[in-house]
Design a protein around this motif. Sequence first.
Motif, PDB file in Angstrom:
ATOM      1  N   ALA A 181       0.748  -1.215  -0.156  1.00 14.53           N
ATOM      2  CA  ALA A 181      -0.125  -0.031  -0.036  1.00 14.53           C
ATOM      3  C   ALA A 181       0.767   1.283   0.058  1.00 14.53           C
ATOM      4  O   ALA A 181       0.473   2.336  -0.799  1.00 14.53           O
ATOM      5  CB  ALA A 181      -0.891   0.023   1.090  1.00 14.53           C
ATOM      6  N   ALA A 182       1.909   1.365   0.710  1.00 15.10           N
ATOM      7  CA  ALA A 182       2.870   2.349   0.804  1.00 15.10           C
ATOM      8  C   ALA A 182       3.461   2.660  -0.560  1.00 15.10           C
ATOM      9  O   ALA A 182       3.622   3.732  -1.121  1.00 15.10           O
ATOM     10  CB  ALA A 182       3.849   2.032   1.824  1.00 15.10           C
ATOM     11  N   LEU A 183       3.881   1.524  -1.103  1.00 16.34           N
ATOM     12  CA  LEU A 183       4.620   1.714  -2.686  1.00 16.34           C
ATOM     13  C   LEU A 183       3.463   1.960  -3.638  1.00 16.34           C
ATOM     14  O   LEU A 183       3.899   2.836  -4.451  1.00 16.34           O
ATOM     15  CB  LEU A 183       4.826   0.119  -3.358  1.00 16.34           C
ATOM     16  N   GLY A 184       1.958   1.760  -3.341  1.00 16.28           N
ATOM     17  CA  GLY A 184       0.914   2.407  -4.246  1.00 16.28           C
ATOM     18  C   GLY A 184       1.150   3.842  -4.090  1.00 16.28           C
ATOM     19  O   GLY A 184       0.758   4.604  -4.789  1.00 16.28           O
ATOM     20  N   LEU A 185       1.175   4.275  -2.857  1.00 14.29           N
ATOM     21  CA  LEU A 185       1.060   5.888  -2.463  1.00 14.29           C
ATOM     22  C   LEU A 185       2.357   6.380  -3.151  1.00 14.29           C
ATOM     23  O   LEU A 185       2.110   7.500  -3.499  1.00 14.29           O
ATOM     24  CB  LEU A 185       1.203   6.077  -0.871  1.00 14.29           C
ATOM     25  N   VAL A 186       3.547   5.737  -3.332  1.00 17.51           N
ATOM     26  CA  VAL A 186       4.616   6.203  -3.743  1.00 17.51           C
ATOM     27  C   VAL A 186       4.420   6.578  -5.406  1.00 17.51           C
ATOM     28  O   VAL A 186       4.640   7.601  -5.850  1.00 17.51           O
ATOM     29  CB  VAL A 186       5.890   5.197  -3.472  1.00 17.51           C
ATOM     30  N   LEU A 187       3.415   5.504  -5.711  1.00 12.76           N
ATOM     31  CA  LEU A 187       3.250   5.696  -7.405  1.00 12.76           C
ATOM     32  C   LEU A 187       2.255   7.013  -7.643  1.00 12.76           C
ATOM     33  O   LEU A 187       2.394   7.635  -8.419  1.00 12.76           O
ATOM     34  CB  LEU A 187       3.131   4.529  -8.014  1.00 12.76           C
ATOM     35  N   LEU A 188       1.500   6.937  -6.629  1.00 16.53           N
ATOM     36  CA  LEU A 188       0.216   8.179  -6.665  1.00 16.53           C
ATOM     37  C   LEU A 188       0.924   9.245  -6.543  1.00 16.53           C
ATOM     38  O   LEU A 188       0.598  10.268  -7.150  1.00 16.53           O
ATOM     39  CB  LEU A 188      -0.754   7.590  -5.809  1.00 16.53           C
ATOM     40  N   MET A 189       1.854   9.454  -5.758  1.00 17.28           N
ATOM     41  CA  MET A 189       2.584  10.924  -5.404  1.00 17.28           C
ATOM     42  C   MET A 189       3.596  11.261  -6.443  1.00 17.28           C
ATOM     43  O   MET A 189       3.678  12.393  -6.767  1.00 17.28           O
ATOM     44  CB  MET A 189       3.163  10.830  -4.043  1.00 17.28           C
ATOM     45  N   THR A 190       3.948  10.135  -7.116  1.00 12.00           N
ATOM     46  CA  THR A 190       4.895  10.535  -8.387  1.00 12.00           C
ATOM     47  C   THR A 190       3.895  10.954  -9.141  1.00 12.00           C
ATOM     48  O   THR A 190       4.448  11.978  -9.921  1.00 12.00           O
ATOM     49  CB  THR A 190       5.538   9.032  -8.598  1.00 12.00           C
ATOM     50  N   GLY A 191       2.779  10.332  -9.397  1.00 14.55           N
ATOM     51  CA  GLY A 191       1.889  10.955 -10.631  1.00 14.55           C
ATOM     52  C   GLY A 191       1.412  12.397  -9.999  1.00 14.55           C
ATOM     53  O   GLY A 191       1.390  13.250 -11.142  1.00 14.55           O
ATOM     54  N   ALA A 192       1.200  12.621  -8.975  1.00 13.96           N
ATOM     55  CA  ALA A 192       0.844  13.925  -8.396  1.00 13.96           C
ATOM     56  C   ALA A 192       1.715  14.859  -8.785  1.00 13.96           C
ATOM     57  O   ALA A 192       1.717  15.981  -9.175  1.00 13.96           O
ATOM     58  CB  ALA A 192       0.286  14.010  -6.929  1.00 13.96           C
ATOM     59  N   ALA A 193       2.996  14.566  -8.330  1.00 14.37           N
ATOM     60  CA  ALA A 193       4.174  15.619  -8.379  1.00 14.37           C
ATOM     61  C   ALA A 193       4.360  15.942 -10.040  1.00 14.37           C
ATOM     62  O   ALA A 193       4.474  17.060 -10.409  1.00 14.37           O
ATOM     63  CB  ALA A 193       5.375  15.212  -7.822  1.00 14.37           C
ATOM     64  N   THR A 194       4.212  14.781 -10.914  1.00 14.46           N
ATOM     65  CA  THR A 194       4.286  15.077 -12.303  1.00 14.46           C
ATOM     66  C   THR A 194       2.926  15.936 -12.688  1.00 14.46           C
ATOM     67  O   THR A 194       3.479  16.700 -13.659  1.00 14.46           O
ATOM     68  CB  THR A 194       4.357  13.835 -12.897  1.00 14.46           C
ATOM     69  N   VAL A 195       2.171  15.829 -12.111  1.00  9.01           N
ATOM     70  CA  VAL A 195       1.022  16.969 -12.724  1.00  9.01           C
ATOM     71  C   VAL A 195       1.341  17.957 -12.287  1.00  9.01           C
ATOM     72  O   VAL A 195       1.104  19.056 -12.982  1.00  9.01           O
ATOM     73  CB  VAL A 195      -0.502  16.080 -12.208  1.00  9.01           C
ATOM     74  N   ARG A 196       1.919  18.458 -10.954  1.00  7.07           N
ATOM     75  CA  ARG A 196       2.023  19.534 -10.655  1.00  7.07           C
ATOM     76  C   ARG A 196       2.998  20.189 -11.425  1.00  7.07           C
ATOM     77  O   ARG A 196       2.991  21.383 -11.654  1.00  7.07           O
ATOM     78  CB  ARG A 196       2.446  19.555  -9.239  1.00  7.07           C
ATOM     79  N   ILE A 197       4.137  19.251 -12.093  1.00  8.29           N
ATOM     80  CA  ILE A 197       5.206  20.010 -12.641  1.00  8.29           C
ATOM     81  C   ILE A 197       4.558  20.450 -13.979  1.00  8.29           C
ATOM     82  O   ILE A 197       4.993  21.513 -14.587  1.00  8.29           O
ATOM     83  CB  ILE A 197       6.419  18.647 -12.828  1.00  8.29           C
ATOM     84  N   VAL A 198       3.717  19.458 -14.676  1.00  3.02           N
ATOM     85  CA  VAL A 198       3.376  19.765 -15.901  1.00  3.02           C
ATOM     86  C   VAL A 198       2.368  21.059 -15.858  1.00  3.02           C
ATOM     87  O   VAL A 198       2.381  21.851 -16.909  1.00  3.02           O
ATOM     88  CB  VAL A 198       2.197  18.758 -16.432  1.00  3.02           C
ATOM     89  N   ARG A 199       1.707  21.287 -14.804  1.00  2.00           N
ATOM     90  CA  ARG A 199       0.825  22.547 -14.476  1.00  2.00           C
ATOM     91  C   ARG A 199       1.630  23.713 -14.083  1.00  2.00           C
ATOM     92  O   ARG A 199       0.961  24.683 -13.933  1.00  2.00           O
ATOM     93  CB  ARG A 199      -0.364  21.887 -13.613  1.00  2.00           C
ATOM     94  N   ARG A 200       3.055  23.381 -13.912  1.00  5.31           N
ATOM     95  CA  ARG A 200       3.817  24.520 -13.298  1.00  5.31           C
ATOM     96  C   ARG A 200       3.226  25.015 -11.955  1.00  5.31           C
ATOM     97  O   ARG A 200       3.319  26.363 -11.826  1.00  5.31           O
ATOM     98  CB  ARG A 200       4.044  25.668 -14.440  1.00  5.31           C
ATOM     99  N   GLU A 201       2.680  24.192 -11.108  1.00  3.70           N
ATOM    100  CA  GLU A 201       2.328  24.496  -9.798  1.00  3.70           C
ATOM    101  C   GLU A 201       3.707  24.138  -8.956  1.00  3.70           C
ATOM    102  O   GLU A 201       3.399  23.181  -7.933  1.00  3.70           O
ATOM    103  CB  GLU A 201       1.077  23.716  -9.545  1.00  3.70           C
TER     104      GLU A 201
END
Length: 128
Positions: A79-99
Amino acid sequence: MNTALWIVAGLLAVGYLAGGVAMLALPKERFRAISDGQHYVDDFDAGAIKAIGAVKVLAAAGLILPALFDIAPLLVPLAALGLVLLMTGAATVRIVRREWRYVPVDLFFLALAAFVAWGRFSIAPFGG
């Protein structure tokens, strides 16, 4: 180390449970309005927001319940690894959106989840 892992997993579970329930319970527009930092929802349809909310709720349960009830405790680091993947996606979205302002927060949660995964896989795994 076991105590630290329980504390971090518990804090992550509470946070992700709250966020996941909000994503599941609130309409997309209302969820976006509750916080200044939720503009990423503009990139997703309502169904995707609900799916992310469900993943967060399941991850929160996976961080605590398997170990608490001693049923498949291997699910905790998974479950913790799943959150690592989720937060990798979240950070990627933030970077793409320049947030940029929110990227460190996403990376902090990613690091906490990685700590739990690492700790439960190698340092203080659950018996059984």
